[in-house]
Enzyme design. Structure first.
Site, PDB file in Angstrom:
ATOM      1  N   CYS A   1      18.573  49.344  -1.410  1.00 14.39           N
ATOM      2  CA  CYS A   1      17.351  48.710  -1.910  1.00 14.39           C
ATOM      3  C   CYS A   1      17.414  48.551  -3.439  1.00 14.39           C
ATOM      4  O   CYS A   1      17.720  49.518  -4.146  1.00 14.39           O
ATOM      5  CB  CYS A   1      16.137  49.553  -1.525  1.00 14.39           C
TER       6      CYS A   1
ATOM      7  N   TYR B   1      -7.038   0.397   7.543  1.00 17.09           N
ATOM      8  CA  TYR B   1      -6.878  -0.683   8.534  1.00 17.09           C
ATOM      9  C   TYR B   1      -8.140  -0.794   9.382  1.00 17.09           C
ATOM     10  O   TYR B   1      -8.491   0.149  10.088  1.00 17.09           O
ATOM     11  CB  TYR B   1      -5.661  -0.347   9.401  1.00 17.09           C
TER      12      TYR B   1
ATOM     13  N   LYS C   1      10.403   3.753   3.676  1.00 20.43           N
ATOM     14  CA  LYS C   1      10.251   5.200   3.429  1.00 20.43           C
ATOM     15  C   LYS C   1      11.134   5.657   2.275  1.00 20.43           C
ATOM     16  O   LYS C   1      12.291   5.230   2.160  1.00 20.43           O
ATOM     17  CB  LYS C   1      10.628   5.978   4.696  1.00 20.43           C
TER      18      LYS C   1
ATOM     19  N   LYS D   1       2.102   4.710   1.683  1.00 18.51           N
ATOM     20  CA  LYS D   1       2.167   5.259   3.039  1.00 18.51           C
ATOM     21  C   LYS D   1       1.805   6.743   2.939  1.00 18.51           C
ATOM     22  O   LYS D   1       2.599   7.561   2.467  1.00 18.51           O
ATOM     23  CB  LYS D   1       3.568   5.085   3.620  1.00 18.51           C
TER      24      LYS D   1
ATOM     25  N   ASP E   1       1.065  10.521   3.793  1.00 16.54           N
ATOM     26  CA  ASP E   1       1.771  11.430   4.682  1.00 16.54           C
ATOM     27  C   ASP E   1       0.786  12.468   5.217  1.00 16.54           C
ATOM     28  O   ASP E   1       0.638  13.550   4.661  1.00 16.54           O
ATOM     29  CB  ASP E   1       2.893  12.106   3.892  1.00 16.54           C
TER      30      ASP E   1
ATOM     31  N   CYS F   1      14.254  47.850   3.762  1.00 18.71           N
ATOM     32  CA  CYS F   1      14.343  49.134   3.090  1.00 18.71           C
ATOM     33  C   CYS F   1      13.425  50.070   3.874  1.00 18.71           C
ATOM     34  O   CYS F   1      12.226  49.815   3.991  1.00 18.71           O
ATOM     35  CB  CYS F   1      13.862  49.016   1.647  1.00 18.71           C
TER      36      CYS F   1
ATOM     37  N   CYS G   1       8.931  53.429  -1.995  1.00 22.76           N
ATOM     38  CA  CYS G   1       9.498  52.217  -2.599  1.00 22.76           C
ATOM     39  C   CYS G   1       8.327  51.401  -3.160  1.00 22.76           C
ATOM     40  O   CYS G   1       7.460  50.948  -2.404  1.00 22.76           O
ATOM     41  CB  CYS G   1      10.260  51.460  -1.505  1.00 22.76           C
TER      42      CYS G   1
ATOM     43  N   CYS H   1      14.662  51.098  -4.925  1.00 27.46           N
ATOM     44  CA  CYS H   1      14.652  52.557  -4.778  1.00 27.46           C
ATOM     45  C   CYS H   1      15.997  53.107  -4.289  1.00 27.46           C
ATOM     46  O   CYS H   1      16.097  54.301  -4.011  1.00 27.46           O
ATOM     47  CB  CYS H   1      13.526  52.974  -3.829  1.00 27.46           C
TER      48      CYS H   1
ATOM     49  N   GLU I   1       0.845  -1.197   0.000  1.00 25.11           N
ATOM     50  CA  GLU I   1       0.000   0.000   0.000  1.00 25.11           C
ATOM     51  C   GLU I   1       0.875   1.241   0.000  1.00 25.11           C
ATOM     52  O   GLU I   1       2.055   1.167   0.326  1.00 25.11           O
ATOM     53  CB  GLU I   1      -0.851   0.052   1.290  1.00 25.11           C
TER      54      GLU I   1
HETATM   55  S1  IVH Z   1      -1.181   0.589   8.872  1.00 18.50           S
HETATM   56  C1  IVH Z   1      -0.740  -1.102  13.419  1.00 18.50           C
HETATM   57  N1  IVH Z   1      -1.154   1.629   6.495  1.00 18.50           N
HETATM   58  O1  IVH Z   1       2.060   5.451   9.169  1.00 18.50           O
HETATM   59  C2  IVH Z   1      -0.338  -0.019  12.470  1.00 18.50           C
HETATM   60  N2  IVH Z   1      -0.372   2.972   8.284  1.00 18.50           N
HETATM   61  O2  IVH Z   1       4.455   4.901  10.956  1.00 18.50           O
HETATM   62  C3  IVH Z   1      -1.333   0.172  11.412  1.00 18.50           C
HETATM   63  N3  IVH Z   1       0.293   5.235   7.598  1.00 18.50           N
HETATM   64  O3  IVH Z   1       0.586   5.608  12.333  1.00 18.50           O
HETATM   65  C4  IVH Z   1      -0.949   1.228  10.456  1.00 18.50           C
HETATM   66  N4  IVH Z   1      -0.178   5.008   5.468  1.00 18.50           N
HETATM   67  O4  IVH Z   1      -0.404   7.010  10.448  1.00 18.50           O
HETATM   68  C5  IVH Z   1      -0.867   1.823   7.789  1.00 18.50           C
HETATM   69  N5  IVH Z   1      -1.247   2.391   4.323  1.00 18.50           N
HETATM   70  C6  IVH Z   1      -0.968   2.601   5.601  1.00 18.50           C
HETATM   71  C7  IVH Z   1      -0.470   3.834   6.074  1.00 18.50           C
HETATM   72  C8  IVH Z   1      -0.168   3.978   7.432  1.00 18.50           C
HETATM   73  C9  IVH Z   1       0.253   5.832   6.400  1.00 18.50           C
HETATM   74  C10 IVH Z   1       0.776   5.906   8.826  1.00 18.50           C
HETATM   75  C11 IVH Z   1      -0.069   5.719  10.030  1.00 18.50           C
HETATM   76  C12 IVH Z   1       0.822   5.101  11.060  1.00 18.50           C
HETATM   77  C13 IVH Z   1       2.177   5.462  10.558  1.00 18.50           C
HETATM   78  C14 IVH Z   1       3.166   4.439  11.022  1.00 18.50           C
END
Ligand code: IVH
Length: 690
Positions: free
Chosen positions: A406, A226, A312, A115, A117, A424, A430, A409, A113
């Site tokens: 500046c 999740y 990451k 991740k 942000d 300035c 200006c 001016c 999946e």
């Molecule tokens: S599963 C038991 N899936 O990453 C943990 N987390 O460093 C279940 N996050 O706190 C988390 N994308 O905020 C999961 N596809 C994803 C995610 C994800 C981002 C975040 C989440 C978690 C942090 C962990």
């Protein structure tokens, strides 16, 4: 319509609106026009107003926001919110896969999946309705952000379909898509507020706002990944995500089942480059064991599940040649150095310029002519100059130095003690400063003259019609009609043609006229005294009530007001010591702008609390904490942050921490209740401005 019909129609509308929401925000496949959707929503709002007994707490009308959260309640998580084991190393992903094989054997399937942000959140559903939304907090307990979360369109307030457990939790990430982030930061810059460093910070800040209407406006999104519950009707994680989507949740469409490490790396590599085409930030990939039985077998460490790992992405870094350094002058006169770079591709965009912030940053980078620079872009969106590639440096190069006059001016620059920026000082002569002040004056949170935005003010300035904010109020239709100018395309901006036709002129003059009703606190913000931002202007307006009182105030009297320190006080005194500023204010007064709080905006300003200082803590029954603090000010008292021997009273609401009470007792400081306080000032009216 009788009651029964209304109840029936409300239920029908609720169902339809929920489905259209899902089509639009989750499936990105709307089946009716925006107009028709708005009609349904309006009908529902109308009916709920007329028959409030049928307005359900999970009604789709709740998304519009409007409720205020005074204090975010702390909620203990039923299932602690653990995090994931993180790594930047491919080796460690291999080790993870090896470990799983050792425990489970060959028959393992993974789900890969993205991740996301953003900010982790858990949504709790009971009988198909959103019951609560809680932030991660420390993993054990988090903040109840339900009211704000309800405004997020892609989160179902009521589930659709069937087969969902009576009670379950689903976790996901609240994110701010790039488009919303950029709009928000543009607005903040226009309002001279510090822009958010990245969408994650912006999402976190938004989620903790008190006014849910503003949260609704900012357009957060939420992707779920999740599901948890005592009894879940699935054998695999993948199935749970498919089911979640069918119940109305937005899940990612980028999930992939992988059988081995090769497939996992294919997924990682794909998204390492593909991520820049996404409309939001991701910072890596998450790899999870698919079978829930196998997950259970693998279990958890104290911090994270053994069945998942996050890989990451590294921030992308490139090197490019420095072509030149420009110096830009802002509305306050602050001069910012900007590096012009040989165009380079970085994280999906072409980078040609990057800020060098100020003279200190420039010195510490020790930039020389023709240097090659390292430029990085993480989740920050804005490219950042990390340093100089010394191996590429030519011999005997000259360092870049900060300018002394500046660039606009020619006035010699000045630097105040303790400040990073060079300024300035030629405020009135200006041009970027004058234009910037005009733009600030008309901006949304100041006078809000939106008919003058988008370059029109620039045209008025260029034609010599407006040189000062007070000139706006002398404009005549005949001066404006027919004005025209084409602004050539520049960096990042298209060619723009502005022409003032009759309707435009009418709107401009109407906008200017209407601004005469804007409240004193916003006028005070609009005139652009350095360091007097939106909040400070409000505090000053309440404390002093009028510009005349403010002008008369001495340094000591200014510092008496809440949040006003030495720097702000000095800046106010400096502002009013300039004859030209006094003339501007006088002219604005003649034109009828508001230079005092209207009757009713401040209630009975008295000196009843003069010389008394208060620590206000906890949640109150009759007034919000902010209102109480305002009352203290309005009656001459002072708010302080923490208890010391000098504090006069501790004003205690519900849920106040025990340490505060203990400290007050030790120091013999009286602890008073909301009612005691109200008796002191003998009022039961709220004090509100704006
Ligand atoms: S599963 C038991 N899936 O990453 C943990 N987390 O460093 C279940 N996050 O706190 C988390 N994308 O905020 C999961 N596809 C994803 C995610 C994800 C981002 C975040 C989440 C978690 C942090 C962990």
């Amino acid at each position: 319509m009788n009651k029964e019909e209304a109840r029936h129609r409300i239920a029908e509308l609720s169902d339809q609106i929920n489905r259209h929401n899902y089509q639009y925000y989750v499936l990105a496949n709307p089946v009716i026009s925006d107009f028709d959707f708005d009609m349904l929503l309006e009908e529902m709002i109308r009916l709920e107003k007329e028959f409030p007994e049928f307005a359900e707490p999970d009604s789709p009308t709740r998304r519009i926001g409007g409720e205020i959260t005074k204090e975010f309640r702390q909620i203990r998580h039923k299932f602690p919110m653990l995090s994931l084991a993180n790594t930047y190393s491919e080796e460690e992903v291999k080790d993870f896969e090896d470990r799983i094989h050792k425990v489970i054997g060959d028959d393992v399937e993974y789900v890969c999946e993205l991740k996301f942000d953003g900010v982790a959140v858990v949504l709790i559903y009971r009988n198909g309705s959103l019951f609560q939304a809680v932030t991660r907090g420390d993993g054990i307990q988090g903040d109840d952000v339900t009211t704000n979360v309800k405004t997020i369109r892609s989160i179902p307030l009521r589930l659709i379909g069937s087969g969902f457990p009576e009670e379950f939790e689903i976790r996901g990430e609240i994110i701010l898509p790039h488009s919303s982030f950029e709009r928000l930061n543009a607005e903040r810059q226009e309002d001279e507020e510090e822009p958010f460093a990245n969408p994650r910070n912006a999402a976190a800040g938004t989620l903790k706002m008190q006014d849910s209407k503003e949260v609704a406006r900012r357009k957060l999104d939420c992707i779920l990944y999740y599901m948890l519950g005592d009894i879940l009707p699935f054998a695999t994680h993948y199935e749970s995500l498919i089911a979640a989507r069918s119940w109305g949740f937005k899940t990612s469409s980028a999930i992939a089942k992988c059988r081995n490490i090769t497939e996992i790396f294919e997924y990682i590599n794909n998204w390492n480059t593909g991520r820049f085409d996404l409309p939001f930030n991701i910072d890596g990939v998450v790899i999870k064991v698919n079978s829930l039985a196998q997950q259970q077998l693998l279990g958890f460490t104290a911090k994270s599940p053994r069945w998942a790992i996050a890989y990451k992405f590294k921030a992308e870094r490139v090197s490019t040649r420095l072509l030149s350094v420009d110096f830009q002058v802002g509305r306050t006169g602050a001069v910012t150095p900007v590096a012009n770079l040989a165009p380079v591709q970085l994280a999906g965009t072409t980078v040609k310029r990057a800020t060098l912030h100020n003279a200190d940053v420039m010195t510490s980078l020790d930039l020389r002519k023709d240097d090659v620079l390292f430029v990085e872009k993480g989740g920050e969106i804005i490219p950042k100059i990390i340093g100089v590639d010394l191996e590429e440096r030519f011999f005997e190069t000259q360092p870049y130095t900060f300018i002394t006059t500046c660039p606009e001016c020619n006035t010699p620059l000045v630097r105040n003690e303790g400040e990073a920026a060079w300024y300035c000082p030629n405020e009135s002569g200006c041009s970027p400063q004058i234009k910037g002040k005009l733009e600030h004056f008309i901006s949304r949170k100041a006078m809000n003259i939106d008919s003058l935005g988008e370059g029109k003010i620039e045209l008025l300035y260029d034609r010599g019609l407006v040189k000062n904010i007070s000139d706006l109020y002398d404009l005549k239709p005949e001066q404006l009609l027919g004005l025209e100018k084409t602004y050539p395309a520049t960096e990042g901006k298209k060619e723009k043609k502005i022409s003032f036709r009759e309707k435009t002129v009418e709107n401009i003059l109407k906008g200017i006229e209407n601004s005469k009703n804007v409240g004193f606190e916003r006028v005070l913000f609009a005139i652009g005294i350095r360091y007097v931002g939106e909040t400070v202007a409000k505090k000053l307006a309440i404390h002093f009530g009028s510009i005349d009182n403010l002008m008369k105030a001495t340094d000591e009297e200014l510092i008496e007001a809440e949040e006003i320190g030495e720097t702000i006080a000095q800046s106010i005194i400096d502002y009013f010591s300039v004859q030209r500023n006094l003339e501007t204010i006088e002219r604005l007064k003649q034109h009828g702008l508001q230079f005092e709080l209207k009757a009713g905006e401040t209630v009975r300003k008295s000196d009843k609390l003069s010389g008394k200082s208060f620590v206000v803590s906890g949640v109150f029954q009759k007034f919000s904490r902010d209102d109480i603090k305002t009352m203290i000010e309005v009656h001459g008292g002072k708010n302080v942050g923490s208890i010391s021997s000098k504090t006069s009273f501790l004003l205690a609401g519900d849920n106040m921490g025990p340490e505060k009470r203990k400290k007050a007792q030790t120091l013999n400081i009286p602890v008073i209740s909301e009612d005691d306080f109200l008796k002191m000032i003998e009022t039961d009216e709220a004090i509100k401005i704006g």
